[in-house]
Design an enzyme around this catalytic site. Structure first.
Site, short mmCIF file in Angstrom:
data_model
loop_
_atom_site.label_atom_id
_atom_site.label_comp_id
_atom_site.label_asym_id
_atom_site.label_seq_id
_atom_site.Cartn_x
_atom_site.Cartn_y
_atom_site.Cartn_z
NE ARG A 98 -11.28 -2.75 -4.82
CZ ARG A 98 -9.91 -2.47 -5.18
NH1 ARG A 98 -8.91 -2.95 -4.47
NH2 ARG A 98 -9.82 -1.72 -6.29
CD GLU A 117 -2.93 -1.29 2.30
OE1 GLU A 117 -3.58 -0.27 2.21
OE2 GLU A 117 -3.60 -2.64 2.32
CG ASN A 162 -8.47 -5.73 0.20
OD1 ASN A 162 -9.53 -4.76 0.03
ND2 ASN A 162 -8.98 -6.90 0.63
#
Length: 258
Positions: free
Chosen positions: A248, A3, A163
């Protein structure tokens, strides 16, 4: 997938070692870049933009995206690589250091003058100087019927969330991941996103609970079937996406989130 905070730390580490030095050798092991040679050019900087990593060398930019398996590693001159050489996609050497990009999902090179245009599809960067919560909220509003978890993951809305943060932010705001964007207070959510990711950008261990001990860092992510840390209700799990291809993994507490 790494991320924004992970890519930020990678860029900072590479920049500290490489910026200001003259490149002595490059080896790009993808067909499109087979003839590119940046030896003799000065390494100006390394920066992140959301999940994208930008190496500014001479009047060129080497752009990479780690996707699922990729990573950049920095080795001292002569140091043994701790991954197989056949996984290397990019090798950049300067006096004293070698930067190696392994299994990069995206690797391209283009003129520095094109950098803005190449990345202008991205929304405001949560860790960048362009961060603008009002603009991020405005972009999210353009798809009112999309679930908030899916909308937060679309990098054209705001750049840097993956996520882990998406699941955790929904929990922290008490929002079911499947709730439509139109039913969510967006500015408080995106402001919280910036606070949480910025609190983690300098940490080796990411936490949203405030506890960095192993197994206690997160509220819901990958905790399906385990008791909620707040109320004890079992965490639920499903997959969300705009279609069957773009799904997802999603976790939530059915009691704390609505």
């Amino acid at each position: 997938m790494p991320e924004g905070d992970t890519v930020y730390r990678v860029a900072r580490s590479l920049d500290a070692a490489l910026a200001g030095r003259v490149v002595t050798r490059t080896d790009f092991r993808v067909p499109a870049l087979a003839t590119v040679d940046l030896a003799g050019e000065r390494f100006h900087s390394v920066a992140s933009r959301g999940k994208h990593l930008l190496m500014r060398i001479g009047d060129r930019v080497v752009h990479s995206h780690l996707k699922m398996e990729g990573e950049w590693r920095l080795f001292a001159a002569g140091e043994h690589w701790r991954r197989p050489e056949w996984q290397a996609r990019a090798i950049i050497e300067v006096p004293g250091f070698t930067a190696v990009g392994f299994d990069l999902g995206t690797l391209e090179e283009f003129p520095a003058a094109e950098e803005h245009a190449r990345l202008d599809h991205l929304g405001p960067d949560l860790l960048g100087p362009d961060w603008d919560p009002a603009e991020a909220a405005r972009r999210l509003e353009t798809a009112p019927d999309v679930s908030i978890a899916v909308a937060l993951g679309e990098q054209r809305n705001l750049a840097g969330l993956g996520n882990v943060y998406i699941n955790e932010l929904c929990f922290l705001r008490g929002i079911l991941p499947a709730r439509p964007v139109a039913e969510v207070e967006l500015e408080p959510l995106v402001r919280l996103a910036a606070r949480v990711i910025r609190a983690n950008r300098d940490r080796a261990v990411r936490t949203t609970t405030g506890d960095t001990h192993r197994g206690r860092q997160l509220w819901v992510h990958r905790r399906g079937g385990e008791p909620c840390r707040r109320c004890g209700t079992l965490i639920e799990h499903a997959r969300l996406g705009r279609n069957d291809v773009e799904q997802r993994e999603t976790w939530w507490c059915p009691s704390c989130q609505s």
